[in-house]
Design an enzyme around this catalytic site. Structure first.
Site: not given
Length: 218
Positions: A30, A48-50, A115, A212
């Site tokens: 990123c 961010c949690d990804t 996205e 989700h």
């Protein structure tokens, strides 16, 4: 070479396409955060949690050509009626997604969704473009299908992005990056209430929740 952290078949969890079956192709890297905890505090996007670091996730890897990656993604789609749909996400997918890969996805029968944080130009051929601005990073994409803003962000208030032409405007309540998906998150509960109140006061915006995570799926 394309570097993919993970790829999996699931239901789209947020926004206008929520509930739709899709293969998620999560690209590594990123441009707003390294993905490493030691760099979070100084990052442009610090919530961010990804996990998008490396290529070691499920069905992840390095792919020499666009056709090779498209064939890999096609194998994850079931042999059943329905238009195949791939969501290119990250990290920041536009660091890697290019016209040859979009063409390869189309040749494999996929509709292509993206996205992105909107800081990089989008290549031609994307079928569904979702822009999710982060903090004070400059957004260069001015037209999209869907604007999805994590809320609240002190440096990214909704009013700032009304010049972006979109078919849909969504607010997604910000969660705490340190709380497990199924854990109690008082930060998210509070932000969900704030986002709800904002949507009621500004009806152009719609509330979207991370379905989700509510369902406990990828």
């Amino acid at each position: 070479m394309y570097r993919v952290k993970e790829a999996f078949y699931t239901l789209q969890g947020e926004g206008a396409q929520a509930g739709r079956a899709a293969v998620f192709c999560r690209f590594s890297k990123c441009n707003l955060w390294t993905g490493r905890e030691k760099d979070r505090a100084a990052a442009v996007c610090h919530f961010c949690d990804t996990d998008f670091v490396g290529t070691d996730g499920q069905n992840g890897g390095r792919f020499e050509t666009a056709v090779e990656l498209a064939e890999h993604i096609r194998k994850l789609w079931p042999d059943a009626p329905g238009r195949p749909y791939v969501v290119c996400t990250g990290g920041e997918p536009l660091l890697q997604l290019d016209k040859p890969l979009i063409d390869a996805f189309h040749a494999a029968g996929f509709e292509v969704g993206v996205e992105t944080n909107g800081t990089l130009p989008a290549p031609e051929g994307i079928d569904w473009l979702c822009v999710s601005p982060k903090a004070d990073a400059e957004v260069v994409i001015t037209q999209c299908d869907e604007l999805k803003l994590v809320y609240p962000q002190p440096l990214a208030q909704p009013e700032r992005f009304l010049g972006i032409r979109a078919r849909h405007y969504f607010l997604s309540p910000m969660a705490s990056p340190s709380v497990p998906d199924q854990g109690d998150d008082p930060v998210k509960r509070s932000n969900t209430q704030k986002a709800t109140e904002y949507c009621l006061a500004h009806p152009r915006w719609r509330l979207t929740l991370q379905m989700h995570k509510i369902l406990g799926i990828d």
